[in-house]
Design a protein around this motif. Sequence first.
Motif, PDB file in Angstrom:
ATOM      1  N   VAL A  51       0.867  -1.183   0.000  1.00  0.00           N
ATOM      2  CA  VAL A  51       0.000   0.000   0.000  1.00  0.00           C
ATOM      3  C   VAL A  51       0.897   1.223   0.000  1.00  0.00           C
ATOM      4  O   VAL A  51       1.821   1.332   0.821  1.00  0.00           O
ATOM      5  CB  VAL A  51      -0.935   0.038   1.228  1.00  0.00           C
ATOM      6  CG1 VAL A  51      -1.722   1.345   1.242  1.00  0.00           C
ATOM      7  CG2 VAL A  51      -1.892  -1.147   1.209  1.00  0.00           C
ATOM      8  N   VAL A  52       0.627   2.147  -0.921  1.00  0.00           N
ATOM      9  CA  VAL A  52       1.439   3.351  -1.046  1.00  0.00           C
ATOM     10  C   VAL A  52       0.611   4.566  -0.646  1.00  0.00           C
ATOM     11  O   VAL A  52      -0.463   4.813  -1.205  1.00  0.00           O
ATOM     12  CB  VAL A  52       1.954   3.545  -2.493  1.00  0.00           C
ATOM     13  CG1 VAL A  52       2.769   4.833  -2.590  1.00  0.00           C
ATOM     14  CG2 VAL A  52       2.790   2.347  -2.923  1.00  0.00           C
ATOM     15  N   LEU A  53       1.134   5.325   0.330  1.00  0.00           N
ATOM     16  CA  LEU A  53       0.515   6.579   0.760  1.00  0.00           C
ATOM     17  C   LEU A  53       1.471   7.714   0.425  1.00  0.00           C
ATOM     18  O   LEU A  53       2.687   7.584   0.590  1.00  0.00           O
ATOM     19  CB  LEU A  53       0.213   6.554   2.256  1.00  0.00           C
ATOM     20  CG  LEU A  53      -0.688   5.415   2.739  1.00  0.00           C
ATOM     21  CD1 LEU A  53      -0.905   5.503   4.241  1.00  0.00           C
ATOM     22  CD2 LEU A  53      -2.022   5.444   2.011  1.00  0.00           C
ATOM     23  N   THR A  54       0.923   8.832  -0.002  1.00  0.00           N
ATOM     24  CA  THR A  54       1.769   9.910  -0.510  1.00  0.00           C
ATOM     25  C   THR A  54       1.725  11.185   0.308  1.00  0.00           C
ATOM     26  O   THR A  54       2.437  12.135  -0.012  1.00  0.00           O
ATOM     27  CB  THR A  54       1.373  10.243  -1.962  1.00  0.00           C
ATOM     28  OG1 THR A  54       0.018  10.720  -1.985  1.00  0.00           O
ATOM     29  CG2 THR A  54       1.482   9.017  -2.861  1.00  0.00           C
ATOM     30  N   SER A  55       0.906  11.234   1.349  1.00  0.00           N
ATOM     31  CA  SER A  55       0.811  12.479   2.130  1.00  0.00           C
ATOM     32  C   SER A  55       0.347  12.180   3.544  1.00  0.00           C
ATOM     33  O   SER A  55      -0.337  11.180   3.804  1.00  0.00           O
ATOM     34  CB  SER A  55      -0.171  13.451   1.472  1.00  0.00           C
ATOM     35  OG  SER A  55      -1.506  12.963   1.588  1.00  0.00           O
ATOM     36  N   ALA A  56       0.699  13.076   4.457  1.00  0.00           N
ATOM     37  CA  ALA A  56       0.206  12.967   5.828  1.00  0.00           C
ATOM     38  C   ALA A  56      -1.305  13.135   5.863  1.00  0.00           C
ATOM     39  O   ALA A  56      -1.986  12.538   6.709  1.00  0.00           O
ATOM     40  CB  ALA A  56       0.881  14.018   6.707  1.00  0.00           C
ATOM     41  N   THR A  57      -1.846  13.926   4.933  1.00  0.00           N
ATOM     42  CA  THR A  57      -3.300  14.098   4.853  1.00  0.00           C
ATOM     43  C   THR A  57      -3.980  12.762   4.609  1.00  0.00           C
ATOM     44  O   THR A  57      -4.975  12.418   5.251  1.00  0.00           O
ATOM     45  CB  THR A  57      -3.656  15.077   3.722  1.00  0.00           C
ATOM     46  OG1 THR A  57      -3.113  16.355   4.025  1.00  0.00           O
ATOM     47  CG2 THR A  57      -5.156  15.194   3.559  1.00  0.00           C
ATOM     48  N   GLY A  58      -3.427  11.989   3.668  1.00  0.00           N
ATOM     49  CA  GLY A  58      -3.999  10.679   3.385  1.00  0.00           C
ATOM     50  C   GLY A  58      -3.936   9.760   4.590  1.00  0.00           C
ATOM     51  O   GLY A  58      -4.892   9.021   4.877  1.00  0.00           O
ATOM     52  N   VAL A  59      -2.826   9.808   5.302  1.00  0.00           N
ATOM     53  CA  VAL A  59      -2.684   8.998   6.518  1.00  0.00           C
ATOM     54  C   VAL A  59      -3.765   9.368   7.529  1.00  0.00           C
ATOM     55  O   VAL A  59      -4.439   8.500   8.107  1.00  0.00           O
ATOM     56  CB  VAL A  59      -1.288   9.187   7.140  1.00  0.00           C
ATOM     57  CG1 VAL A  59      -1.224   8.514   8.514  1.00  0.00           C
ATOM     58  CG2 VAL A  59      -0.204   8.640   6.224  1.00  0.00           C
ATOM     59  N   ALA A  84       3.661  10.487  10.145  1.00  0.00           N
ATOM     60  CA  ALA A  84       2.229  10.458  10.446  1.00  0.00           C
ATOM     61  C   ALA A  84       1.742   9.020  10.546  1.00  0.00           C
ATOM     62  O   ALA A  84       0.930   8.678  11.410  1.00  0.00           O
ATOM     63  CB  ALA A  84       1.449  11.221   9.379  1.00  0.00           C
ATOM     64  N   ALA A  85       2.248   8.158   9.646  1.00  0.00           N
ATOM     65  CA  ALA A  85       1.852   6.750   9.674  1.00  0.00           C
ATOM     66  C   ALA A  85       2.318   6.077  10.960  1.00  0.00           C
ATOM     67  O   ALA A  85       1.576   5.302  11.585  1.00  0.00           O
ATOM     68  CB  ALA A  85       2.415   6.026   8.457  1.00  0.00           C
ATOM     69  N   GLU A  86       3.540   6.370  11.362  1.00  0.00           N
ATOM     70  CA  GLU A  86       4.058   5.783  12.599  1.00  0.00           C
ATOM     71  C   GLU A  86       3.294   6.305  13.812  1.00  0.00           C
ATOM     72  O   GLU A  86       3.037   5.562  14.772  1.00  0.00           O
ATOM     73  CB  GLU A  86       5.545   6.071  12.715  1.00  0.00           C
ATOM     74  CG  GLU A  86       6.377   5.282  11.703  1.00  0.00           C
ATOM     75  CD  GLU A  86       7.818   5.732  11.619  1.00  0.00           C
ATOM     76  OE1 GLU A  86       8.154   6.774  12.230  1.00  0.00           O
ATOM     77  OE2 GLU A  86       8.610   5.048  10.939  1.00  0.00           O
ATOM     78  N   ALA A  87       2.899   7.584  13.759  1.00  0.00           N
ATOM     79  CA  ALA A  87       2.109   8.155  14.855  1.00  0.00           C
ATOM     80  C   ALA A  87       0.736   7.498  14.948  1.00  0.00           C
ATOM     81  O   ALA A  87       0.144   7.432  16.036  1.00  0.00           O
ATOM     82  CB  ALA A  87       1.957   9.666  14.658  1.00  0.00           C
ATOM     83  N   ALA A  88       0.250   6.994  13.815  1.00  0.00           N
ATOM     84  CA  ALA A  88      -1.040   6.288  13.799  1.00  0.00           C
ATOM     85  C   ALA A  88      -0.898   4.856  14.304  1.00  0.00           C
ATOM     86  O   ALA A  88      -1.891   4.135  14.433  1.00  0.00           O
ATOM     87  CB  ALA A  88      -1.621   6.289  12.388  1.00  0.00           C
TER      88      ALA A  88
END
Length: 244
Positions: A51-59, A84-88
């Motif tokens: 899965v590819v995420l490109t922005s903190a907004t998306g996360v 942001a992903a790690e914070a989630a």
Amino acid sequence: MSRPRVAVFRPDDGRIDDAADLLDSLGAEPVPDPMLTIEPTGETPPDADFVVLTSATGVEILADAGWTPGNAVLCCIGSSTAEAAEAAGWTVGRVPDQYDSAGMVAELGDEVSGKSVALARSDRASATMPEGLREAGADVTETTLYRLERPADGGESAELAARGELDGAAFTSSSTVEGFLAAAAERGIREDAIAGLEDAVVGAIAESPAETAEEAGIAVDVVPETADFAALARAVVERAKRCG
């Protein structure tokens, strides 16, 4: 010496306020001019090998929706997205050294043949990544997490630039460059705004927005080594102070 007046174009979702506060702390007079609003679609990516995420907004949108990457290898473009992903609470498996779509293709190209890859991005994402990954043999799906709209009241920065009253501009995406130009065109000052930026320090957070600006005739003075807004803001303000 007076404080340099620097325009910033972050989305109007709290980040524009944080950006203005940062510019103020660096000794600049911020001109917050949001060129984008975020409209979540409610969609989430399907199960996939990658899965590819490109922005903190998306996360943030996915975290708010309760989505998790499950067993997928989570791939993030940019340190802010990864943080942001790690914070989630998610484990990030890949962050390419080059913070753009081409960088992700280079990072995954040798691993994705016969694998499923889910791209979760905005509605303005480029075709570079899906095309490159499909050429590498991946089964690619694309999910639009959010739409980017331009606020009707944006454009103060274009007016200041056209009058020669802007000392710096910090573009954080190709969409913000395009929004600046569209706002200027609506006011009939597109050429004047571009000319006004010749005497300002123009910064772009990465090569993609820099190329968009250059193609429109806007000379870019600063692209930080790391695609990070704080690095961009510091570089623009420091150079604007020296030029002033």
